[in-house]
Design an enzyme around this catalytic site. Structure first.
Site, PDB file in Angstrom:
ATOM      1  N   LYS A  75      18.835 -22.713 -23.701  1.00 50.95           N
ATOM      2  CA  LYS A  75      18.263 -21.692 -24.536  1.00 50.95           C
ATOM      3  C   LYS A  75      19.454 -20.442 -24.813  1.00 50.95           C
ATOM      4  CE  LYS A  75      14.519 -19.016 -26.030  1.00 50.95           C
ATOM      5  NZ  LYS A  75      12.991 -18.481 -26.756  1.00 50.95           N
ATOM      6  N   SER A 150       9.073 -19.528 -29.889  1.00 46.61           N
ATOM      7  CA  SER A 150      11.102 -19.130 -30.349  1.00 46.61           C
ATOM      8  C   SER A 150      11.867 -20.121 -29.865  1.00 46.61           C
ATOM      9  CB  SER A 150      11.472 -18.431 -30.013  1.00 46.61           C
ATOM     10  OG  SER A 150      11.197 -17.759 -28.579  1.00 46.61           O
ATOM     11  N   SER A 174       6.516 -19.132 -26.305  1.00 41.53           N
ATOM     12  CA  SER A 174       7.697 -20.060 -26.542  1.00 41.53           C
ATOM     13  C   SER A 174       8.254 -20.752 -26.518  1.00 41.53           C
ATOM     14  CB  SER A 174       9.292 -18.329 -26.959  1.00 41.53           C
ATOM     15  OG  SER A 174       8.635 -17.943 -28.083  1.00 41.53           O
TER      16      SER A 174
END
Lengths: 485, 95
Positions: A75, A150, A174
């Site tokens: 990420k 997210s 997330s």
């Protein structure tokens, strides 16, 4: 080849069916072909191939572990030395960190090959991956829908079998919510289990890194490499790291006490198809030998309001570091220092980030602190105590991960409160600092549904064992979207 | 609690955020909705409940006061927008 699990790839590499360099090439090709998903912000083919060659050399020397030579993605919230780390924000569009995050170093040391940085909601603030400065990520099951957020880029990349595993972070859901919406497995470990050194901060009393993959076994392999004590993160807890893969056992669920919070099944706004799939998953656990008990988490309905005081308050403090002076975006021709701060931040941050900074600033401002922040911290304790009581009776708590399946792009963009309610079942876990995971548990209208399992503090081994047992009884985790083109 | 565009401007100032006039009305509406949503906490009886700041209620770990990082000024300033002679440059503050 690249579409297998981490465990399968490790075995294939060990048998010499292919080299890591070949595997990495095929992974990079697959990512390129799936560009329409917008799952990646930055690809790093040169360093990936160099790491793959090093992994092949290590294997030739007899020094390979379960992750050696296996491609993964990070990420874009984890700092990578020499590679842009944007946090999906214009603020950090040109930011090339001078050091690696702990998680990045750990996975590299374990031999994993990083192919690039995945898209995400800006500063991890969002539940749909639509707030990214680099554009929305698309759900590979239906490219008209969101992948959740997210960690939406990591979820989409794993769901489309571009990479077998990816890193994520989870402040209010997330990792788990996008895992549910894309039909993969994702684990948020206990608060403090994994060092956050080099992980860009959102809300410091809630943030935790974790693995995303297709199976519980792969989550165990990744967590093994990611967990560990690091003195550079003062919130990292010095606890022994058990052998998570060994703890998976043979998948036997006999004697496992599973709690069903009645509030999770009576909550407003849970889609009937989600409820049906989760009830079937609970039935599968029962048939596998688990003992199902009804429990109560009476303050469930207060978790989202508590979170939307505490998380923005902490974010407003953490994001004050972006000032246009030391790194990140700086506006042109500032008139004075205040103008430099205001315009650099105003231009660098997107609207959702600004919204949360302002909510946090308001909640912490003189005259409002007691009514908002202190009150939220008190209710936070009540929510945590609910879980503590429940874990006196059960080993894990089961329920839906998200109230609905993937929703259409744009469906909730104009209504922040509706968007925040996407995390109604995941947020309380962060407030209590507990570990939890989501595993695929069927479909509603052709879109994946996630089963959430919540464990007691530092009991990731039990959670992974329960999820592994469930995956021995079902094959939802093997379903994959068909990508056109 | 309802927030108007003037209050948005005040909050934005406290947060050192430039907010465009054309979106400040939308921010006012969104902030009002968010605050109305979190205000349900006010109805909860929290008498005698200690605030919880850390989910595991741990306290800050201390370490020996020893030097453990080298000075890496050049490396860190290499990514700064504007530096000179080892200093970060900002608009003049003191006349």
């Amino acid at each position: 080849m690249h579409d297998r699990t981490i465990a399968e790839l490790g075995a294939a590499l060990e048998r010499g069916e292919c080299s890591s360099v070949e595997l990495t090439r095929s992974t990079l090709d697959a990512i390129e072909q799936a560009a329409e998903l917008n799952a990646f912000i930055t690809l790093t083919p040169e360093t990936a191939l160099a790491e793959a060659a090093a992994a092949d050399a290590a294997r030739a020397r007899g020094e390979a572990g379960p992750l050696t030579g296996v491609p993964i993605a990070h990420k874009d919230i984890f700092c990578t030395e020499g590679t842009r780390t944007s946090c999906a924000s214009r603020m950090l569009d040109g930011f090339v960190p001078p050091y690696d995050a702990f998680v990045v170093s750990q996975l590299r040391a374990a031999g994993a090959v990083s192919v690039g940085k995945t898209n995400m909601d800006e500063f991890a603030m969002g539940s749909s991956n639509e707030t990214s400065w680099y554009g929305a990520v698309r759900n590979p099951w239906d490219t008209g829908t969101v992948p959740g957020g997210s960690s939406g880029g990591s979820a989409a990349a794993v769901a489309a079998r571009l990479v077998p595993g990816a890193t994520g972070t989870d402040t209010g859901g997330s990792i788990r919510q996008p895992a549910a919406l894309t039909g993969i497995s994702g684990l948020k470990p206990t608060y403090g289990r994994i060092s956050r050194y080099g992980m860009i901060a959102f809300a410091s009393s809630l943030d935790q890194a974790g693995p995303m993959a297709t199976t519980a076994e792969d989550l165990a392999i990744m967590l093994q490499a990611m967990a560990g004590f690091d003195r550079r993160d003062s919130t990292c807890v010095d606890q022994p790291v058990p052998d998570y893969r060994a703890a998976l056992g043979d998948g036997n669920l006999r004697g496992l006490r599973v709690g069903l919070p009645r509030e999770y099944f009576e909550a407003d706004g849970v889609d009937s198809e989600v409820a049906r799939a989760v009830e079937a998953a609970v039935e599968a656990l029962r048939e596998g030998g688990a003992e199902i008990r009804e429990i109560s988490l009476p303050n469930t309905g207060l978790a989202v309001p508590v979170y939307y005081v505490i998380a923005p308050a902490e974010a407003s403090s953490n994001l004050s570091r972006f000032d246009g002076v030391r790194y990140g975006h700086r506006c042109d021709d500032p008139a004075d220092l205040e103008d430099l701060y205001k315009r650099s931040r105003g231009e660098g941050f997107g609207e959702e980030v600004k919204r949360r900074i302002m909510v946090g600033t308001y909640a912490l401002s003189a005259g409002y602190y007691d009514a908002y922040y202190l009150k939220a911290q008190q209710v936070r304790r009540m929510i945590r105590d609910d879980f503590a009581r429940a874990f006196e009776e059960v080993d894990v708590i089961a329920g839906p991960t998200a109230p609905s399946t993937a929703f259409a792009l744009g469906a909730k963009s104009d209504d922040p409160v509706q968007m925040y309610l996407s995390d109604i079942f995941t947020i309380a876990v962060n407030l209590a600092g507990l570990p939890a995971l989501s595993v695929p548990a069927g479909f509603g209208g052709g879109r994946p549904v996630g089963l959430q399992l919540i464990g007691n503090h530092f009991d990731e081994a039990c959670l992974l064992g329960a999820a592994h047992g469930y995956q021995q009884l079902t094959d939802w985790h093997t379903r994959r979207p068909s990508l056109e083109g | 609690m309802s927030i108007d565009a003037d209050e948005v401007a005040q909050i934005a100032h406290l947060a050192r955020l430039a907010v465009n006039a054309e979106v400040s009305q939308a921010h006012a509406q969104n902030l009002s909705e968010i605050l109305a949503f979190v205000e349900r906490l006010g109805a909860v009886d929290t008498t005698g409940v200690e605030p919880l700041a850390h989910p595991l209620e741990m306290t800050q770990r201390l370490r020996p006061d020893e030097v453990c990082e080298d000075n890496q000024r050049e490396r860190f300033q290499a990514i700064a927008p504007l530096t000179e002679d080892g200093h970060y440059l900002v608009p003049r503050v003191i006349e």
